[in-house]
Motif scaffolding. Structure first.
Motif, short mmCIF file in Angstrom:
data_model
loop_
_atom_site.label_atom_id
_atom_site.label_comp_id
_atom_site.label_asym_id
_atom_site.label_seq_id
_atom_site.Cartn_x
_atom_site.Cartn_y
_atom_site.Cartn_z
N ILE A 57 95.72 55.66 0.23
CA ILE A 57 94.36 55.34 0.67
C ILE A 57 94.02 53.89 0.34
CG2 ILE A 57 93.25 56.12 -1.47
CD1 ILE A 57 90.97 57.23 0.24
N ALA A 60 95.65 51.59 3.03
CA ALA A 60 95.16 51.69 4.41
C ALA A 60 94.01 50.73 4.67
CB ALA A 60 94.71 53.12 4.69
N THR A 61 93.30 50.37 3.62
CA THR A 61 92.12 49.51 3.78
C THR A 61 92.48 48.06 3.53
OG1 THR A 61 91.61 49.98 1.48
CG2 THR A 61 90.48 51.29 3.14
N ALA A 70 86.60 54.47 -2.27
CA ALA A 70 86.47 55.58 -1.31
C ALA A 70 87.13 56.83 -1.88
CB ALA A 70 87.11 55.20 0.02
N PHE A 71 88.24 56.66 -2.58
CA PHE A 71 88.96 57.78 -3.18
C PHE A 71 88.07 58.49 -4.21
CE2 PHE A 71 92.47 60.27 -4.39
CZ PHE A 71 92.70 60.21 -5.75
N GLY A 74 84.81 59.74 -2.66
CA GLY A 74 85.18 60.83 -1.77
C GLY A 74 85.41 62.13 -2.53
N LEU A 85 83.43 66.33 8.34
CA LEU A 85 82.89 65.15 9.00
C LEU A 85 82.04 64.30 8.05
CD1 LEU A 85 82.69 63.46 11.53
CD2 LEU A 85 80.92 65.00 12.38
N GLU A 87 82.29 64.06 4.90
CA GLU A 87 83.20 63.46 3.94
C GLU A 87 83.92 62.27 4.55
OE1 GLU A 87 83.75 64.32 0.77
OE2 GLU A 87 85.40 62.89 0.50
N ALA A 88 84.40 62.42 5.78
CA ALA A 88 85.10 61.32 6.46
C ALA A 88 84.16 60.14 6.63
CB ALA A 88 85.63 61.79 7.81
N CYS A 91 83.53 58.27 3.29
CA CYS A 91 84.62 57.37 2.92
C CYS A 91 84.60 56.11 3.79
CB CYS A 91 85.97 58.09 3.05
SG CYS A 91 86.19 59.36 1.81
N CYS A 92 84.34 56.27 5.08
CA CYS A 92 84.29 55.10 5.98
C CYS A 92 83.18 54.15 5.55
CB CYS A 92 84.02 55.54 7.42
SG CYS A 92 85.38 56.40 8.17
N VAL A 95 83.95 52.19 2.40
CA VAL A 95 84.88 51.08 2.65
C VAL A 95 84.18 49.92 3.35
CG1 VAL A 95 86.90 50.40 3.99
CG2 VAL A 95 86.95 52.47 2.64
N LEU A 96 83.37 50.23 4.37
CA LEU A 96 82.65 49.19 5.10
C LEU A 96 81.78 48.38 4.15
CD1 LEU A 96 81.22 50.41 8.53
CD2 LEU A 96 82.42 48.28 8.03
N GLU A 99 83.89 46.45 1.39
CA GLU A 99 84.58 45.27 1.89
C GLU A 99 83.59 44.17 2.27
OE1 GLU A 99 87.39 46.49 4.90
OE2 GLU A 99 88.89 46.89 3.35
#
Lengths: 102, 252
Positions: A57, A60-61, A70-71, A74, A85, A87-88, A91-92, A95-96, A99
């Motif tokens: 994970i 990937a970012t 996110a880990f 999450g 959904l 949860e996904a 995490c998104c 990260v957004l 970052e």
């Protein structure tokens, strides 16, 4: 590369991948009584997904720290009962935002 | 107290619709991830149409990355076949786990169709299904996830690097979010699963960091760790062998 050559490459990819998938269901058709095998197959999904999640994970970012955040967040979200959904999305968003701020 | 998902499952009139719903986050994640796959597929010489069809029928992320890379390098047919076997080998273990999830009267053709739908994420939600797996649940999920995976590949071939890097970065984490959503609730209910999951995190991290093991292909590492940790857990905390049960004695 010749078109036929490419088509054979793609056919191999499709065929081999799906053959691997169906081997177990063609060989194992009944309820398994053996306690060790049954227990082994019970743990397999959770272990394999866990192994695939971390540390991947973080790779990937764009920033590994964002992935790590996110880990952790999450896991907290899932522990508190978030569905697939939400949860996904969580995490998104982590990260957004991470970052953007980092 | 029941989990929300239990209630949702009981209320669902159609496992197929439930599968479609649960397949949406998978599909969204797939679309984003497949975009970057499309870039590699383009280098291998695939048109958007070829990429769409190949992705639709293969639906294997690591497997397709490896395949398109080898195709670009004009590898031999045998090398390609071998690589496909190795990178997708975990599907063997997943398929084996799924065989125990079918109701005894599930016809063989449905089992094969479900098996063809196996991807990491679709397997994950199929295993998480309460009780015996309704095959149409898996079909529903794979319908939306597979189409979006193929569409993402085709889009990547057409648009290349058009999606901004930070968006791709954020969306690619969606798949991992789903893995977490799948493994944490059972870990909460069953301490042995929690221990196995934590061990998985730690050993996976160690293996990727330590020079001794980091050179091993990650697909191979996944299989070795899965077998080792699952076997240890099975020995230390076996589960019920009663038909229709999916966990430790006394747990449904």
């Amino acid at each position: 590369m010749e078109k036929t050559h490419l088509i054979i490459y793609l056919a191999i990819t499709i065929a081999v991948t799906n053959i691997i998938r169906i081997i177990p269901v063609t060989l194992i058709r009944k309820h398994i009584e053996n306690q060790f095998i049954r227990s082994f197959l019970y743990y397999v999904p959770y272990v394999t997904l866990a192994v695939m999640t971390f540390p991947a994970i973080m790779e990937a970012t764009g920033s590994p720290l964002a992935g790590a955040l996110a880990f952790v967040i999450g896991i907290a979200g899932a522990w508190l009962g978030l569905g697939l959904l939400p949860e996904a999305l969580l995490c998104c968003i982590v990260v957004l935002v991470a970052e953007f701020l980092l | 107290m029941q989990e929300k998902s239990d209630i949702a499952q009981k209320r669902a009139r159609s496992p197929f619709l439930l599968g479609l719903r649960d397949g949406i986050p998978i599909g969204l994640g797939y679309f984003a991830v497949a975009f970057s796959l499309g870039i590699i597929a383009k280098k291998a010489g695939l048109t958007a149409f070829a990429g769409f069809i190949c992705s639709l029928l293969t639906r294997a992320s690591a497997g397709e990355y490896g395949a398109y890379s080898l195709i670009s390098a004009e590898a031999t047919f045998a090398e390609l076949a071998l690589m496909c076997v190795i990178t997708n080998l975990r599907y063997l273990l997943m398929g084996a786990s799924l065989t125990q999830k079918f109701a005894p009267d599930t016809p063989q053709w449905k089992r094969i169709l479900v098996a063809c739908c196996i991807t990491d994420e679709v397997f994950g939600i199929s295993i998480a299904y309460k009780g015996y797996l309704a095959p149409s649940y898996t079909y529903g999920a794979m319908l939306i996830a597979g189409v979006l995976w193929a569409a993402g590949t085709a889009s990547g071939i057409i648009a290349g690097g058009a999606l901004p890097a930070n968006i791709v970065s954020a969306l690619s984490v969606a798949l991992y979010g789903m893995f977490i959503a799948i493994i944490i609730p059972p870990a909460k209910k069953d301490k042995a699963v929690l221990a196995a999951v934590l061990t998985g995190f730690i050993l996976s991290w160690l293996c990727s960091a330590l020079p001794l093991t980091s050179g091993i292909n990650s697909g191979t590492r996944t299989i070795i760790l899965t077998i080792a940790i699952s076997a240890a857990a099975a020995l230390l905390r076996p589960v019920s062998t009663k038909p229709g049960t999916f966990g430790p004695k006394g747990m449904q």
